[in-house]
Motif scaffolding. Structure first.
Motif, mmCIF file in Angstrom:
data_model
loop_
_atom_site.group_PDB
_atom_site.id
_atom_site.type_symbol
_atom_site.label_atom_id
_atom_site.label_comp_id
_atom_site.label_asym_id
_atom_site.label_seq_id
_atom_site.Cartn_x
_atom_site.Cartn_y
_atom_site.Cartn_z
ATOM 1 N N ALA A 22 -4.222 -1.566 1.143
ATOM 2 C CA ALA A 22 -2.852 -1.047 1.136
ATOM 3 C C ALA A 22 -2.845 0.453 0.866
ATOM 4 O O ALA A 22 -3.765 0.997 0.254
ATOM 5 C CB ALA A 22 -2.043 -1.764 0.066
ATOM 6 N N ASN A 23 -1.781 1.111 1.327
ATOM 7 C CA ASN A 23 -1.623 2.537 1.048
ATOM 8 C C ASN A 23 -1.465 2.749 -0.454
ATOM 9 O O ASN A 23 -0.838 1.951 -1.134
ATOM 10 C CB ASN A 23 -0.390 3.091 1.770
ATOM 11 C CG ASN A 23 -0.552 3.079 3.267
ATOM 12 O OD1 ASN A 23 -1.657 3.043 3.770
ATOM 13 N ND2 ASN A 23 0.553 3.096 3.970
ATOM 14 N N TRP A 24 -2.031 3.830 -0.933
ATOM 15 C CA TRP A 24 -1.939 4.141 -2.354
ATOM 16 C C TRP A 24 -0.551 4.676 -2.640
ATOM 17 O O TRP A 24 -0.020 5.495 -1.897
ATOM 18 C CB TRP A 24 -2.979 5.203 -2.711
ATOM 19 C CG TRP A 24 -3.057 5.522 -4.160
ATOM 20 C CD1 TRP A 24 -3.886 4.945 -5.071
ATOM 21 C CD2 TRP A 24 -2.306 6.507 -4.874
ATOM 22 N NE1 TRP A 24 -3.696 5.505 -6.290
ATOM 23 C CE2 TRP A 24 -2.732 6.462 -6.209
ATOM 24 C CE3 TRP A 24 -1.315 7.402 -4.535
ATOM 25 C CZ2 TRP A 24 -2.209 7.300 -7.190
ATOM 26 C CZ3 TRP A 24 -0.782 8.227 -5.504
ATOM 27 C CH2 TRP A 24 -1.237 8.164 -6.816
ATOM 28 N N SER A 25 0.044 4.181 -3.691
ATOM 29 C CA SER A 25 1.332 4.736 -4.100
ATOM 30 C C SER A 25 1.476 4.619 -5.605
ATOM 31 O O SER A 25 0.894 3.741 -6.224
ATOM 32 C CB SER A 25 2.489 4.017 -3.412
ATOM 33 O OG SER A 25 2.558 2.679 -3.847
ATOM 34 N N ARG A 39 -6.465 8.659 -5.406
ATOM 35 C CA ARG A 39 -5.908 8.305 -4.104
ATOM 36 C C ARG A 39 -6.912 8.559 -2.999
ATOM 37 O O ARG A 39 -6.994 7.821 -2.031
ATOM 38 C CB ARG A 39 -4.641 9.118 -3.843
ATOM 39 C CG ARG A 39 -4.002 8.761 -2.513
ATOM 40 C CD ARG A 39 -2.906 9.712 -2.189
ATOM 41 N NE ARG A 39 -3.494 10.991 -1.770
ATOM 42 C CZ ARG A 39 -2.809 11.998 -1.295
ATOM 43 N NH1 ARG A 39 -1.510 11.921 -1.222
ATOM 44 N NH2 ARG A 39 -3.393 13.092 -0.927
ATOM 45 N N ASP A 41 -8.419 10.579 0.238
ATOM 46 C CA ASP A 41 -7.778 11.160 1.416
ATOM 47 C C ASP A 41 -7.121 10.031 2.202
ATOM 48 O O ASP A 41 -7.691 9.500 3.139
ATOM 49 C CB ASP A 41 -8.815 11.896 2.261
ATOM 50 C CG ASP A 41 -8.172 12.657 3.404
ATOM 51 O OD1 ASP A 41 -8.891 13.001 4.336
ATOM 52 O OD2 ASP A 41 -6.957 12.898 3.363
ATOM 53 N N VAL A 42 -5.953 9.640 1.787
ATOM 54 C CA VAL A 42 -5.262 8.506 2.391
ATOM 55 C C VAL A 42 -4.143 9.027 3.281
ATOM 56 O O VAL A 42 -3.266 9.746 2.825
ATOM 57 C CB VAL A 42 -4.679 7.574 1.303
ATOM 58 C CG1 VAL A 42 -3.909 6.443 1.943
ATOM 59 C CG2 VAL A 42 -5.781 7.035 0.429
ATOM 60 N N ASN A 43 -4.201 8.646 4.532
ATOM 61 C CA ASN A 43 -3.155 9.008 5.476
ATOM 62 C C ASN A 43 -2.377 7.734 5.760
ATOM 63 O O ASN A 43 -2.812 6.874 6.516
ATOM 64 C CB ASN A 43 -3.771 9.580 6.743
ATOM 65 C CG ASN A 43 -2.729 10.002 7.742
ATOM 66 O OD1 ASN A 43 -1.594 9.549 7.708
ATOM 67 N ND2 ASN A 43 -3.112 10.870 8.652
ATOM 68 N N GLY A 44 -1.224 7.586 5.131
ATOM 69 C CA GLY A 44 -0.442 6.358 5.219
ATOM 70 C C GLY A 44 -0.056 5.975 6.633
ATOM 71 O O GLY A 44 -0.166 4.815 7.019
ATOM 72 N N ARG A 47 -3.050 4.611 8.562
ATOM 73 C CA ARG A 47 -3.445 3.290 8.059
ATOM 74 C C ARG A 47 -2.464 2.223 8.525
ATOM 75 O O ARG A 47 -2.856 1.101 8.837
ATOM 76 C CB ARG A 47 -3.546 3.318 6.542
ATOM 77 C CG ARG A 47 -4.683 4.197 6.058
ATOM 78 C CD ARG A 47 -4.632 4.411 4.564
ATOM 79 N NE ARG A 47 -4.818 3.188 3.834
ATOM 80 C CZ ARG A 47 -5.989 2.754 3.408
ATOM 81 N NH1 ARG A 47 -7.060 3.459 3.661
ATOM 82 N NH2 ARG A 47 -6.082 1.641 2.746
ATOM 83 N N ASN A 48 -1.179 2.558 8.603
ATOM 84 C CA ASN A 48 -0.189 1.604 9.091
ATOM 85 C C ASN A 48 -0.432 1.272 10.563
ATOM 86 O O ASN A 48 -0.355 0.113 10.967
ATOM 87 C CB ASN A 48 1.229 2.136 8.895
ATOM 88 C CG ASN A 48 1.618 2.209 7.435
ATOM 89 O OD1 ASN A 48 1.029 1.543 6.584
ATOM 90 N ND2 ASN A 48 2.610 3.017 7.132
ATOM 91 N N CYS A 50 -3.286 1.463 12.102
ATOM 92 C CA CYS A 50 -4.515 0.665 12.127
ATOM 93 C C CYS A 50 -4.207 -0.796 11.797
ATOM 94 O O CYS A 50 -4.715 -1.708 12.448
ATOM 95 C CB CYS A 50 -5.526 1.237 11.142
ATOM 96 S SG CYS A 50 -7.054 0.301 11.036
#
Length: 63
Positions: A22-25, A39, A41-44, A47-48, A50
């Motif tokens: 899951a995306n980091w939040s 976090r 290098d998370v590109n939300g 990732r969605n 993907c």
């Protein structure tokens, strides 16, 4: 002479069907530099996309 044709469907390897994490939040957003390090290098959005593509591949594989 009798010829029998059999169609063999290729399957997607199960390791390729593992969903991304899951995306980091964090409520309120990152509060300090350590939050950015945790976090990574998370590109939300990427990732969605993907996850959606992976779900479509999994649906196709079930057919």
């Amino acid at each position: 002479m009798v010829v029998k044709t059999e169609t063999v469907k290729e399957r997607v390897p199960p390791a390729y069907l593992i969903p991304p994490p899951a995306n980091w939040s964090k409520p309120g957003g990152p509060a300090n530099v350590g939050d950015f390090v945790e976090r990574g290098d998370v590109n939300g959005a990427a990732r969605n996309v993907c996850a959606i593509r992976l779900a479509k591949v999994a649906d196709w594989d079930k057919q």
